[in-house]
Design an enzyme around this catalytic site. Structure first.
Site, mmCIF file in Angstrom:
data_model
loop_
_atom_site.group_PDB
_atom_site.id
_atom_site.type_symbol
_atom_site.label_atom_id
_atom_site.label_comp_id
_atom_site.label_asym_id
_atom_site.label_seq_id
_atom_site.Cartn_x
_atom_site.Cartn_y
_atom_site.Cartn_z
ATOM 1 N N ASP A 68 39.100 46.612 31.496
ATOM 2 C CA ASP A 68 38.502 47.830 31.560
ATOM 3 C C ASP A 68 37.844 47.765 33.046
ATOM 4 O O ASP A 68 36.831 47.176 33.202
ATOM 5 C CB ASP A 68 37.592 47.831 30.438
ATOM 6 C CG ASP A 68 36.653 49.345 30.398
ATOM 7 O OD1 ASP A 68 36.574 49.949 31.528
ATOM 8 O OD2 ASP A 68 36.082 49.756 29.354
ATOM 9 N N HIS A 69 38.022 48.670 33.951
ATOM 10 C CA HIS A 69 37.500 48.625 35.111
ATOM 11 C C HIS A 69 36.101 48.906 35.427
ATOM 12 O O HIS A 69 35.720 49.153 36.631
ATOM 13 C CB HIS A 69 38.785 49.484 36.341
ATOM 14 C CG HIS A 69 38.505 48.904 37.483
ATOM 15 N ND1 HIS A 69 37.638 48.127 38.298
ATOM 16 C CD2 HIS A 69 39.504 49.158 38.536
ATOM 17 C CE1 HIS A 69 38.091 47.705 39.277
ATOM 18 N NE2 HIS A 69 39.145 48.071 39.678
ATOM 19 N N ARG A 70 35.497 49.718 34.280
ATOM 20 C CA ARG A 70 33.990 49.824 34.269
ATOM 21 C C ARG A 70 33.265 48.811 34.164
ATOM 22 O O ARG A 70 32.274 48.618 34.922
ATOM 23 C CB ARG A 70 33.712 50.817 33.310
ATOM 24 C CG ARG A 70 34.022 52.298 33.125
ATOM 25 C CD ARG A 70 34.104 52.908 31.859
ATOM 26 N NE ARG A 70 34.571 52.301 30.847
ATOM 27 C CZ ARG A 70 34.191 52.672 29.355
ATOM 28 N NH1 ARG A 70 33.619 53.696 28.984
ATOM 29 N NH2 ARG A 70 34.707 51.819 28.369
#
Length: 471
Positions: free
Chosen positions: A441-443
């Site tokens: 998850d790039h968040r």
């Protein structure tokens, strides 16, 4: 003739028919399927006797009886999908109706554990506090006089009937649309206002399917006769087509994967490595007395490498809290293992996997997958995961782009180990080669953090002795 103590006499009893309603089995679900009944009408059952096997969206669980008595009616047949809160079985139970004249009233009995589902309760006295019925999961609405669950007062809409508000009273707030917490979170993550949806669940409850239908632009147009609906290309379905109901685990998996794909920005990285030293180590360990009787596989060694790499890259073992706008980082690695079963994909997890030595981790892996394939996984084993692995190599697949298990930061796909021509010590040799696929998850995880984690796992598998320099 029975002697009677002055001032006392025996209490009389009466039979009452009590309904048992399908409880929420602690997962926030709206429905479950009755897989099998273990009782029949006319049977006498004891308290906590197993009466049915029920399939939730995650597992098959045993349902105990909340009453001791005689089965009067089974409301639903095996194979039926039942909404949470719907009656499934009625019991005839015996209860005391009060002491006979001349007997002192018994001392007050503490109220039993809170209940979720029960039928009409016997009316308590005006002085008695609200009581709760025994229940599988230990929560539920208190029972008012008359045996009905307490409910919050409904707020009438602003355009309600005339005379519903007195002069000078402020207009009441609109009632919040009815849905479960997981559905509310899904709608919030997808940017879909709940007050724009018409619930199709029991009592107009907004379900996950309603939210996903709105996302697809099909809300408000349910299909009632699928056999008569043409395909997406406008043609009628092909003759001889088989229709398989989407329910249970498969229904939950589909909804969860859609929610994950539309909520978390996925990034996938790949790493292909020479794991010949790891395969040599695996062969040596299988001959060791310490691992005697243990099913030791390459996946167990990868799992151990993952736990070591997480200690150096803890952000991979975290989740995104949208409501609080916080990243939640976990101390324990509850390592999920995706398991293909006849009922669909399950992801049970090994609690605190980072604290287990390799032999215990290998045994836990074997036990977890065997239990999942036998359909005996408990809800507790399916909840609380923090990081997932999926073994696609068992199907002969080298690499893929795995979708995150909802609520987790990363998932690692382990490909097949293949004998491949590979550069080794300045020459080409036949080596054991493996590809790892990491989605994150790039968040939560930056590209650098994800790359460092994947590189650490690869370093350990290239040369297991490097662990000495990393721990």
């Amino acid at each position: 003739m029975t002697a009677t103590v002055p001032g006392e006499t025996t209490a009389s009893t009466a039979s009452t028919v009590r309904e048992f309603r399908l409880p929420d089995l602690g997962e926030g679900l709206t429905e479950s399927e009755i897989v099998q009944w273990h009782i029949a009408e006319g049977d006498t059952v004891e308290l906590n006797q197993i009466i049915a096997d029920v399939e939730t969206a995650k597992a098959v669980v045993e349902l105990p009886s909340p009453y001791a008595g005689v089965v009067v009616r089974l409301h639903e047949a095996a194979g039926t999908v039942v909404d949470v809160g719907a009656p499934i079985v009625s019991f005839e139970v015996r209860s005391e109706v009060g002491p006979e004249p001349g007997r002192a009233a018994p001392a007050p009995v503490p109220a039993p554990a809170p209940a979720l589902a029960s039928g009409p309760a016997s009316t308590p006295s005006d002085a008695a506090p609200a009581r709760r019925e025994p229940n599988l999961v230990g929560y539920g609405a208190a029972v008012e006089k008359g045996g009905h669950p307490q409910r919050r007062s409904r707020v009438l809409p602003a355009d309600g009937p005339a005379g519903s508000r007195g002069p000078g009273m402020a207009p009441p707030r609109a009632e919040r649309p009815r849905s479960t917490p997981p559905v509310r979170k899904l709608a919030r993550d997808l940017g879909i206002p709940l007050d724009s949806l018409a619930g199709t669940g029991p009592g107009s409850l907004i379900t996950r399917a309603d939210v996903l239908a709105a996302l697809a632009g099909t809300a408000g147009s349910p299909v009632t006769d699928t056999a008569a609906v043409p395909s997406a290309q406008g043609a009628a379905p092909a003759a001889g087509a088989t229709r398989i109901p989407i329910k249970g685990v498969r229904k939950h998996t589909a909804a969860a994967m859609v929610a994950s794909a539309f909520t978390a920005p996925h990034v996938t990285e790949f790493l292909t490595i020479d794991v010949t030293p790891t395969m040599d180590l695996l062969a040596d360990l299988k001959q060791s007395r310490a691992f005697e009787g243990t099913r030791l596989t390459p996946l167990a060694l990868v799992a151990k490498a993952v736990c070591i790499a997480v200690a150096r890259n803890p952000v991979l073992n975290s989740s995104w809290d949208e409501e609080a706008q916080e990243i939640v980082q976990y101390a324990d690695v509850n390592l999920g293992i995706a398991a293909a079963t006849p009922r669909g994909l399950l992801v049970p997890n090994i609690k605190a996997a980072q604290s287990l030595p390799l032999v215990d981790l290998a045994r836990a892996l074997g036990s977890l997958t065997d239990t999942a394939r036998a359909g005996k996984t408990t809800p507790a084993d399916l909840t609380g995961g923090t990081l997932t692995m999926t073994n696609i190599g068992v199907f002969g697949i080298d690499a893929g782009t795995p979708i995150l298990n909802p609520g987790e930061a990363a998932i690692l796909a382990v490909g097949a180990v293949r004998s491949t021509p590979w550069e080794y010590q300045g020459a080409v040799a036949l080596r054991s080669v493996l590809t790892l696929s990491l989605s994150f998850d790039h968040r939560l995880v930056d590209g650098e953090q994800g790359s460092r984690f994947l590189a650490d796992v690869g370093t350990i598998l290239r040369n297991p002795a490097m662990v000495l320099a990393m721990v």
